[in-house]
Design a protein around this motif. Structure first.
Motif, PDB file in Angstrom:
ATOM      1  N   GLY A 221       1.640  15.620   9.770  1.00 57.38           N
ATOM      2  CA  GLY A 221       2.813  15.363  10.601  1.00 57.38           C
ATOM      3  C   GLY A 221       3.689  16.607  10.721  1.00 57.38           C
ATOM      4  O   GLY A 221       4.494  16.726  11.635  1.00 57.38           O
ATOM      5  N   SER A 222       3.545  17.537   9.758  1.00 55.47           N
ATOM      6  CA  SER A 222       4.266  18.811   9.815  1.00 55.47           C
ATOM      7  C   SER A 222       3.260  19.946   9.961  1.00 55.47           C
ATOM      8  O   SER A 222       2.080  19.786   9.622  1.00 55.47           O
ATOM      9  CB  SER A 222       5.087  19.038   8.530  1.00 55.47           C
ATOM     10  OG  SER A 222       6.260  18.261   8.536  1.00 55.47           O
ATOM     11  N   ALA A 223       3.730  21.084  10.459  1.00 60.72           N
ATOM     12  CA  ALA A 223       2.870  22.260  10.586  1.00 60.72           C
ATOM     13  C   ALA A 223       2.317  22.629   9.210  1.00 60.72           C
ATOM     14  O   ALA A 223       2.966  22.391   8.185  1.00 60.72           O
ATOM     15  CB  ALA A 223       3.670  23.416  11.152  1.00 60.72           C
ATOM     16  N   ALA A 224       1.123  23.195   9.198  1.00 59.49           N
ATOM     17  CA  ALA A 224       0.430  23.449   7.932  1.00 59.49           C
ATOM     18  C   ALA A 224       1.315  24.164   6.907  1.00 59.49           C
ATOM     19  O   ALA A 224       1.395  23.748   5.746  1.00 59.49           O
ATOM     20  CB  ALA A 224      -0.843  24.244   8.199  1.00 59.49           C
ATOM     21  N   ALA A 225       1.975  25.209   7.330  1.00 61.72           N
ATOM     22  CA  ALA A 225       2.765  26.011   6.379  1.00 61.72           C
ATOM     23  C   ALA A 225       4.027  25.301   5.905  1.00 61.72           C
ATOM     24  O   ALA A 225       4.679  25.760   4.968  1.00 61.72           O
ATOM     25  CB  ALA A 225       3.140  27.341   7.019  1.00 61.72           C
ATOM     26  N   ASN A 226       4.376  24.191   6.533  1.00 64.18           N
ATOM     27  CA  ASN A 226       5.599  23.467   6.156  1.00 64.18           C
ATOM     28  C   ASN A 226       5.330  22.248   5.279  1.00 64.18           C
ATOM     29  O   ASN A 226       6.268  21.574   4.862  1.00 64.18           O
ATOM     30  CB  ASN A 226       6.324  22.989   7.417  1.00 64.18           C
ATOM     31  CG  ASN A 226       6.774  24.140   8.299  1.00 64.18           C
ATOM     32  OD1 ASN A 226       6.817  25.276   7.853  1.00 64.18           O
ATOM     33  ND2 ASN A 226       7.091  23.834   9.538  1.00 64.18           N
TER      34      ASN A 226
END
Lengths: 193, 132
Positions: free
Chosen positions: A153-158
């Protein structure tokens, strides 16, 4: 804790203390020396001139002595400025989650999920080389912040990595800290209460 | 009611995400390794146990409040607990699918009326639909 303040006085005009009392002062009439005077007017020189090693700027150039009287500083505790604390209530509908939550410059976040349980899938990652710890507290009434392990649901790095690859719920009044790992490009649980 | 585990393709950095879904999400591939699937199911059952215990605590609290408010008597609630003992145990162990069948086939008795039975059934059905 009170303070003893020693001021500069002119020893020639200061006069004498009452019987049984003493004056301690910096004598401007005697090269600014620290001076003890009894009721008979006899002076005893206690130390060098105020420009010497008794000067605060010399014996305590970084103000450490003051920190001793500051409880938090003495214990090495961090005093968090108000500018680092954010209070936020999510008022969106049931489908609104905390995805890629942006902590901006705040380090402590009082998050109120409002009237729905909310999935929490990630926090915007700090820039390369910037180490960050973010504190999140559920300041709501009876709804949960539902932290999701490594959720897309969030960008990979987040994304956030949780113990045992398991999601967990942050209930009212509970808190969690995340620290960013620049090697794994993920947030990790630091402490959880 | 046949969710499978899917792993994210081409994640830009770090560990790929895993989803437990009824159909394959875009950008994900079904996990087929048996050991990994077992490990992931163990996590799912921990959730199911936690959710079952929470539901049971809520249900028990509501009945206690009912007694305090004079809606039911002590004896009626004790009889209810005995009647739905298996159901409680199954939910306490996270076995929602089993509990779904148990509640469905359980006869009404005392304060376990059709209304209460239907309410419990709706909760369990919804949970199973969303998590199995």
């Amino acid at each position: 804790m009170g303070k003893l303040v020693i001021t500069t006085e002119n020893g020639s005009t200061l006069g004498n203390p009452a019987s049984g009392e003493f004056y301690i002062f910096i004598d401007s009439n005697n090269s600014n020396k620290y001076t003890l005077r009894n009721s008979a007017g006899s002076d005893t020189i206690l130390g060098g001139a105020v420009s010497g090693d008794m000067l605060a700027s010399t014996y305590d150039p970084t103000g450490v002595a003051q920190d001793v009287y500051n409880y938090a500083n003495a214990l090495g505790l961090t005093q968090i400025p108000t500018s680092q604390i954010r209070e936020y209530t999510e008022s969106g509908g049931v489908s609104v989650d905390f995805d890629d939550y942006d902590p901006t410059t705040y380090n402590v976040h009082f998050l109120n999920p409002g009237s729905h349980d909310r999935d929490f899938t990630g926090i915007v990652a700090p820039s390369a080389g910037v180490n960050r710890i973010v504190v999140i507290i559920n300041s709501g009434t009876n709804k949960k912040l539902k932290f999701k392990h490594n959720d897309s649901g969030s960008a990979a790095a987040n994304r956030i990595m949780l113990a045992n690859n398991s999601d967990f719920d942050l209930t009212k009044g509970a808190s969690v800290q995340f620290i960013y790992n620049h090697t794994e490009d993920r947030w990790y649980t630091y402490t959880y209460y | 009611m046949a969710r499978k585990f899917y792993i994210e393709d081409n994640v830009s950095s770090g560990e790929p995400s895993i989803k437990f879904e009824l159909t394959k999400p875009s950008g994900f591939t079904e996990i087929t390794d048996a050991d990994t699937i077992k490990e992931l199911y163990l996590i799912q059952y921990k959730y199911r146990i936690k959710d079952g215990k929470e539901w049971l605590l809520s249900f028990t609290s509501d009945r206690y409040i009912d007694v305090l408010n004079g809606v039911y008597t002590d004896a009626e609630v004790f009889a209810l607990e005995t009647h739905i003992k298996d159901l409680q145990e199954q939910l306490n162990n996270g076995c929602w699918l089993t509990a779904q069948n148990t509640n469905s086939s359980l006869g009404v008795s005392g304060i376990y009326t059709k209304s209460m039975k239907d309410e419990i059934q709706a909760t369990i059905d919804s949970y199973v639909a969303e998590n199995y």
